[in-house]
Design an enzyme around this catalytic site. Structure first.
Site, PDB file in Angstrom:
ATOM      1  N   ASP A  37      17.918 -65.518 -25.616  1.00  0.00           N
ATOM      2  CA  ASP A  37      18.635 -64.601 -24.782  1.00  0.00           C
ATOM      3  C   ASP A  37      19.323 -65.329 -23.581  1.00  0.00           C
ATOM      4  O   ASP A  37      18.478 -65.062 -22.655  1.00  0.00           O
ATOM      5  CB  ASP A  37      17.797 -63.554 -24.623  1.00  0.00           C
ATOM      6  N   HIS A  38      20.430 -65.807 -23.411  1.00  0.00           N
ATOM      7  CA  HIS A  38      21.089 -66.466 -22.591  1.00  0.00           C
ATOM      8  C   HIS A  38      22.290 -65.956 -22.321  1.00  0.00           C
ATOM      9  O   HIS A  38      23.017 -65.418 -22.926  1.00  0.00           O
ATOM     10  CB  HIS A  38      20.933 -68.010 -22.928  1.00  0.00           C
ATOM     11  N   GLY A 106      11.743 -66.158 -17.440  1.00  0.00           N
ATOM     12  CA  GLY A 106      13.366 -66.702 -16.851  1.00  0.00           C
ATOM     13  C   GLY A 106      13.468 -67.758 -16.635  1.00  0.00           C
ATOM     14  O   GLY A 106      12.822 -68.731 -16.152  1.00  0.00           O
ATOM     15  N   GLU A 107      14.844 -68.056 -16.324  1.00  0.00           N
ATOM     16  CA  GLU A 107      15.672 -69.308 -15.956  1.00  0.00           C
ATOM     17  C   GLU A 107      16.875 -69.090 -15.000  1.00  0.00           C
ATOM     18  O   GLU A 107      17.515 -67.954 -15.337  1.00  0.00           O
ATOM     19  CB  GLU A 107      16.055 -70.326 -16.733  1.00  0.00           C
ATOM     20  N   ASN A 110      20.532 -68.228 -16.393  1.00  0.00           N
ATOM     21  CA  ASN A 110      20.805 -67.112 -16.906  1.00  0.00           C
ATOM     22  C   ASN A 110      20.773 -65.851 -16.138  1.00  0.00           C
ATOM     23  O   ASN A 110      21.487 -64.911 -16.149  1.00  0.00           O
ATOM     24  CB  ASN A 110      20.024 -66.684 -18.178  1.00  0.00           C
ATOM     25  N   SER A 172       2.515 -70.778 -19.876  1.00  0.00           N
ATOM     26  CA  SER A 172       2.668 -72.246 -19.633  1.00  0.00           C
ATOM     27  C   SER A 172       1.414 -72.392 -19.076  1.00  0.00           C
ATOM     28  O   SER A 172       1.112 -73.536 -18.557  1.00  0.00           O
ATOM     29  CB  SER A 172       3.622 -72.664 -18.819  1.00  0.00           C
ATOM     30  N   GLY A 173       0.514 -71.375 -18.395  1.00  0.00           N
ATOM     31  CA  GLY A 173      -0.572 -72.162 -17.551  1.00  0.00           C
ATOM     32  C   GLY A 173      -1.642 -70.736 -17.531  1.00  0.00           C
ATOM     33  O   GLY A 173      -1.626 -69.832 -18.144  1.00  0.00           O
TER      34      GLY A 173
END
Length: 320
Positions: A37-38, A106-107, A110, A172-173
């Protein structure tokens, strides 16, 4: 038996191609179809990025058996979490309950298209608030919510599948694994890391699905596969702390300009050897994942890959 998924990667195919690939993948025998989803591709050479949710609606209508999943959607910037709940429920209804909502923080790539990208602590706070909004709406509750980042004066989702759409949350952690256990119905990770699963189980997620994803590049010519991977996927090994903050394809191109072809090929299996691809998949199985989705790198190679997967790869993966 581990569920074998196929990735509908929006960054490397157009909307009609993706629907065609979904139909072919279901016919080939894949158990699950997951969709990125980008807003942007990672690199210009990938060349695509259609709106995932429109494509998911078409895929839900065009398929009948395979499970569906967003892998993953960010509900903190580009989308308001109340709207995420509505569209997830709509896909759930269209697919007769085959959809799982995959969520992550998210990033910048995007999300900056609608405004500035929050710093990491703020976006983690926003993500937890988003989960507090989405879960009750998926469950059919009327919600009023007032937080530090989001307000929902009054919301109710009218069209939902018979069973609420499950949420799987990327981790991720320890902090994100705890969130996944507290709010979700499954864990998402793109690394075959047993420690993430252990942290998730310790936080209360034991017995829930664990969704992984592995990138490969099948083709009759290993050298050509290595070129494709280097051209389109050389960003893959930079790690999430870097990937989450770079703002656009040109940034990823600059950050990876010194990555060599052999560097990328060390992390992504390339070529015609089915056993090499099976071993890449097996790492996730051995780490304890229950669902593993394959990315075939290279938009134009998907039909060839799906024919080969039906004949050679899937029978081997069923033996694991």
């Amino acid at each position: 038996m581990v569920s074998v998924g196929y990735t509908l990667m929006c960054e490397q195919a157009g909307p009609k191609q993706l629907v065609d690939h979904a139909v072919r993948a279901e016919a080939a025998g894949f158990d699950q179809l997951v969709m990125s989803d980008h807003y942007y591709p990672w690199l210009d050479s990938q060349g695509h990025s259609p709106y995932a949710w429109s494509v998911l609606g078409a895929v839900a209508h065009a398929t009948s058996r395979a499970e569906l999943m967003s892998f993953v959607t960010c509900p903190i910037r580009r989308y308001h979490p109340a709207v995420v709940a509505q569209k997830a429920s709509t896909i759930g209804a269209l697919s007769d309950g085959r959809f799982t909502l995959g969520l992550g923080a998210g990033e910048n790539l995007n999300e900056h298209v609608v405004g500035g990208w929050p710093h990491v602590q703020q976006r983690h706070e926003m993500f937890e608030e988003a989960l507090q909004i989405i879960r009750p709406l998926l469950n059919g509750e009327t919600l009023t919510f007032s937080g530090n980042h989001f307000d929902v004066p009054d919301a109710y989702v009218w069209d939902r599948p018979e069973r609420p759409v499950p949420m799987a949350i990327a981790a991720s952690g320890r902090q994100s694994a705890t969130l996944a256990a507290e709010y979700g119905n499954g864990l998402v990770s793109t690394e075959p890391d047993r420690h993430i699963i252990e942290m998730y189980d310790d936080a209360g997620g034991a017995g829930q699905p664990r969704y992984g994803q592995v990138a490969i590049c099948y083709g009759p010519d290993e050298a050509e596969c290595r070129k494709i991977v280097h051209d389109q996927f050389r960003w893959f090994g930079m790690g999430w702390k870097v990937n989450a903050d770079l703002p656009g394809p040109e940034s990823f191109a600059a950050a990876t300009q010194f990555v060599r072809e052999e560097d990328v090929a060390e992390g992504i299996s390339c070529g015609p050897d089915v056993e090499a691809h099976v071993e890449a998949f097996r790492k996730f199985v051995d780490a304890g994942f229950t669902h593993v989705a394959i990315i075939q790198v290279g938009g134009e190679t998907q039909p060839m890959f799906l024919d080969w997967a039906q004949e050679q790869l899937l029978p081997r993966l069923r033996e694991l």
